[in-house]
Scaffold this motif. Sequence first.
Motif, mmCIF file in Angstrom:
data_model
loop_
_atom_site.group_PDB
_atom_site.id
_atom_site.type_symbol
_atom_site.label_atom_id
_atom_site.label_comp_id
_atom_site.label_asym_id
_atom_site.label_seq_id
_atom_site.Cartn_x
_atom_site.Cartn_y
_atom_site.Cartn_z
ATOM 1 N N TRP A 114 0.968 -0.983 0.336
ATOM 2 C CA TRP A 114 -0.178 -0.177 0.570
ATOM 3 C C TRP A 114 0.631 1.389 -0.040
ATOM 4 C CZ3 TRP A 114 -5.158 -1.515 -0.361
ATOM 5 C CH2 TRP A 114 -4.912 -2.890 0.522
ATOM 6 N N VAL A 115 0.402 2.065 -0.601
ATOM 7 C CA VAL A 115 0.763 3.856 -0.752
ATOM 8 C C VAL A 115 0.404 4.885 -0.001
ATOM 9 C CG1 VAL A 115 2.169 5.125 -2.026
ATOM 10 C CG2 VAL A 115 1.667 3.185 -2.814
ATOM 11 N N VAL A 116 0.984 5.334 1.363
ATOM 12 C CA VAL A 116 0.491 6.429 1.589
ATOM 13 C C VAL A 116 1.042 7.588 1.216
ATOM 14 C CG1 VAL A 116 -0.287 4.482 3.649
ATOM 15 C CG2 VAL A 116 2.131 6.108 4.386
ATOM 16 N N GLY A 117 0.870 8.575 2.357
ATOM 17 C CA GLY A 117 1.550 10.535 1.978
ATOM 18 C C GLY A 117 0.631 10.933 1.759
ATOM 19 N N GLU A 118 1.427 12.335 2.431
ATOM 20 C CA GLU A 118 0.529 13.465 2.684
ATOM 21 C C GLU A 118 0.393 14.646 1.218
ATOM 22 O OE1 GLU A 118 2.848 15.710 4.846
ATOM 23 O OE2 GLU A 118 1.991 15.238 7.125
ATOM 24 N N TYR A 119 0.706 13.516 -0.278
ATOM 25 C CA TYR A 119 0.372 14.403 -1.100
ATOM 26 C C TYR A 119 -0.980 13.748 -1.379
ATOM 27 C CZ TYR A 119 5.298 15.375 -2.121
ATOM 28 O OH TYR A 119 6.641 15.111 -1.670
ATOM 29 N N HIS A 131 3.538 5.118 -14.160
ATOM 30 C CA HIS A 131 5.023 4.762 -14.574
ATOM 31 C C HIS A 131 4.507 3.205 -14.359
ATOM 32 C CE1 HIS A 131 6.784 7.918 -12.851
ATOM 33 N NE2 HIS A 131 8.075 7.637 -13.619
ATOM 34 N N GLY A 132 3.355 2.859 -14.524
ATOM 35 C CA GLY A 132 2.455 1.102 -15.563
ATOM 36 C C GLY A 132 2.884 0.430 -13.861
ATOM 37 N N VAL A 133 2.760 1.104 -11.725
ATOM 38 C CA VAL A 133 2.862 0.126 -11.525
ATOM 39 C C VAL A 133 2.142 0.420 -10.296
ATOM 40 C CG1 VAL A 133 5.696 0.040 -11.469
ATOM 41 C CG2 VAL A 133 3.941 2.149 -10.222
ATOM 42 N N GLU A 134 0.151 0.954 -11.141
ATOM 43 C CA GLU A 134 -0.327 0.940 -9.970
ATOM 44 C C GLU A 134 -1.196 0.003 -9.916
ATOM 45 O OE1 GLU A 134 -4.225 4.197 -10.713
ATOM 46 O OE2 GLU A 134 -3.989 2.437 -11.891
ATOM 47 N N ARG A 135 -1.251 -0.581 -10.547
ATOM 48 C CA ARG A 135 -1.821 -2.322 -10.218
ATOM 49 C C ARG A 135 -1.634 -2.988 -9.000
ATOM 50 N NH1 ARG A 135 -5.473 -5.061 -12.636
ATOM 51 N NH2 ARG A 135 -5.969 -3.209 -13.868
ATOM 52 N N PRO A 136 -0.314 -3.258 -8.985
ATOM 53 C CA PRO A 136 0.849 -3.636 -7.909
ATOM 54 C C PRO A 136 0.678 -3.711 -6.123
ATOM 55 C CG PRO A 136 2.583 -4.112 -10.054
ATOM 56 C CD PRO A 136 0.873 -3.106 -10.149
ATOM 57 N N ALA A 137 0.676 -2.094 -6.326
ATOM 58 C CA ALA A 137 0.336 -1.343 -5.214
ATOM 59 C C ALA A 137 -1.037 -0.635 -5.329
ATOM 60 C CB ALA A 137 1.709 -0.651 -5.190
ATOM 61 N N THR A 138 -1.437 0.265 -4.298
ATOM 62 C CA THR A 138 -2.774 0.693 -4.056
ATOM 63 C C THR A 138 -2.480 2.102 -3.637
ATOM 64 O OG1 THR A 138 -4.328 -0.799 -4.576
ATOM 65 C CG2 THR A 138 -5.123 0.667 -3.238
ATOM 66 N N VAL A 139 -3.084 3.005 -3.808
ATOM 67 C CA VAL A 139 -2.736 3.968 -2.984
ATOM 68 C C VAL A 139 -4.072 4.181 -1.751
ATOM 69 C CG1 VAL A 139 -3.145 6.667 -2.485
ATOM 70 C CG2 VAL A 139 -2.059 5.454 -4.304
ATOM 71 N N VAL A 140 -3.808 3.908 -0.415
ATOM 72 C CA VAL A 140 -4.733 3.736 0.497
ATOM 73 C C VAL A 140 -4.484 5.127 1.851
ATOM 74 C CG1 VAL A 140 -2.651 2.825 2.624
ATOM 75 C CG2 VAL A 140 -5.271 2.154 2.479
ATOM 76 N N ALA A 141 -3.713 5.700 1.193
ATOM 77 C CA ALA A 141 -3.814 7.002 2.309
ATOM 78 C C ALA A 141 -3.323 8.346 1.979
ATOM 79 C CB ALA A 141 -3.879 7.284 4.130
ATOM 80 N N GLY A 142 -3.997 9.184 2.028
ATOM 81 C CA GLY A 142 -3.491 10.596 0.954
ATOM 82 C C GLY A 142 -3.854 11.653 1.367
ATOM 83 N N ARG A 143 -4.171 12.584 0.792
ATOM 84 C CA ARG A 143 -4.574 14.180 1.151
ATOM 85 C C ARG A 143 -5.860 13.918 0.093
ATOM 86 N NH1 ARG A 143 -1.693 17.605 -0.504
ATOM 87 N NH2 ARG A 143 -2.519 18.550 -1.980
ATOM 88 N N GLN A 144 -6.868 14.131 0.824
ATOM 89 C CA GLN A 144 -7.941 14.219 -0.346
ATOM 90 C C GLN A 144 -8.954 15.667 -0.168
ATOM 91 O OE1 GLN A 144 -10.430 10.283 0.762
ATOM 92 N NE2 GLN A 144 -8.706 8.958 0.549
ATOM 93 N N GLY A 145 -8.341 16.400 -1.239
ATOM 94 C CA GLY A 145 -9.827 17.349 -0.980
ATOM 95 C C GLY A 145 -9.094 18.439 0.184
ATOM 96 N N SER A 155 -0.738 10.465 11.511
ATOM 97 C CA SER A 155 -0.711 10.242 10.492
ATOM 98 C C SER A 155 -0.422 9.230 9.532
ATOM 99 C CB SER A 155 0.691 9.276 10.949
ATOM 100 O OG SER A 155 0.762 7.752 11.268
ATOM 101 N N VAL A 156 0.009 9.925 8.253
ATOM 102 C CA VAL A 156 -1.461 9.193 7.416
ATOM 103 C C VAL A 156 -0.981 7.356 7.594
ATOM 104 C CG1 VAL A 156 -1.636 11.038 5.687
ATOM 105 C CG2 VAL A 156 1.079 9.235 6.158
ATOM 106 N N ALA A 157 0.219 7.234 8.010
ATOM 107 C CA ALA A 157 0.049 5.564 8.602
ATOM 108 C C ALA A 157 -0.868 4.935 9.146
ATOM 109 C CB ALA A 157 1.153 4.651 8.789
ATOM 110 N N THR A 158 -1.400 5.905 10.316
ATOM 111 C CA THR A 158 -1.715 5.551 11.240
ATOM 112 C C THR A 158 -3.043 5.019 10.311
ATOM 113 O OG1 THR A 158 -0.256 6.182 12.974
ATOM 114 C CG2 THR A 158 -2.803 5.384 13.442
ATOM 115 N N ARG A 159 -3.404 6.597 9.545
ATOM 116 C CA ARG A 159 -4.752 6.775 8.728
ATOM 117 C C ARG A 159 -4.916 5.716 8.545
ATOM 118 N NH1 ARG A 159 -7.057 8.989 3.970
ATOM 119 N NH2 ARG A 159 -9.406 9.473 4.714
ATOM 120 N N ALA A 160 -4.258 4.983 7.158
ATOM 121 C CA ALA A 160 -4.486 3.750 6.656
ATOM 122 C C ALA A 160 -4.674 3.100 7.493
ATOM 123 C CB ALA A 160 -2.863 3.648 5.719
#
Length: 233
Positions: A114-119, A131-145, A155-160
């Motif tokens: 899973w991918v996390v971040g404040e972006y 970059h062709g790697v969306e399928r192997p990894a899923t964004v689970v926590a980012g900034r949603q507006g 932290s975004v990791a705790t939220r994830a």
Amino acid sequence: MAEDGVRVRPHVARAVAQARHVLLDFDGVCFAMPAMGRPWELLNGLKLRTSRLAVPTYTVPHVLAYLSAHEPELAPAVEAARSAVELEAVLTARMATGLAELLTGSTATGRRMWVVGEYSEDAMRAGLRAHGVERPATVVAGRQGLEYDTLGTVSVATRAVRLLGVDPSECLLVSGQTDVLRHAEDSGMALLGVVSGHDTRKWLADAAPVVSNLTRLRQALHDGPPESHRAVL
């Protein structure tokens, strides 16, 4: 024993042993993101003025959270501008060496990536897709507006982990930023630093075990399945 004959160090092996979910920090671990500037630079560029916010001491999520609560007329413009900047940066950033191999080989380990971040979550998804790697990894926590319910608070990791509905003890957070690791110290997750150009090995080692690159991370994950899976794999 790792695949190239280099032994996975015991403290690294212990960190990954029970991880069924691996949370990868988008900034540094996945992409070599450029410096995005301090929040006050964004506000000044938009000619927005806020008299009550000590902007230089906060991150962008803190600023957006504050504006949403105290100066809501400014918040949408700041978020829109920030998201546009992040999208442009993500699409031109260099993907980390070894990320594709790490992600595509993850299913063999019995783990999910899973991918996390404040972006912006849309920007992170766009970067993985480009970059062709969306399928192997899923964004689970980012900034949603401006609807990101924990902007600037946890932290975004705790939220994830909360969004996934999993036990934190089954999660491994991987980051090249000491602050990200320190914010997760009391979360119950296992932590692992990776030298990615953000903080040095010495600095990261104050917060977590450290691997030198994503190849070493992949080797550690492939050294054996999660302990909870060994009876069935």
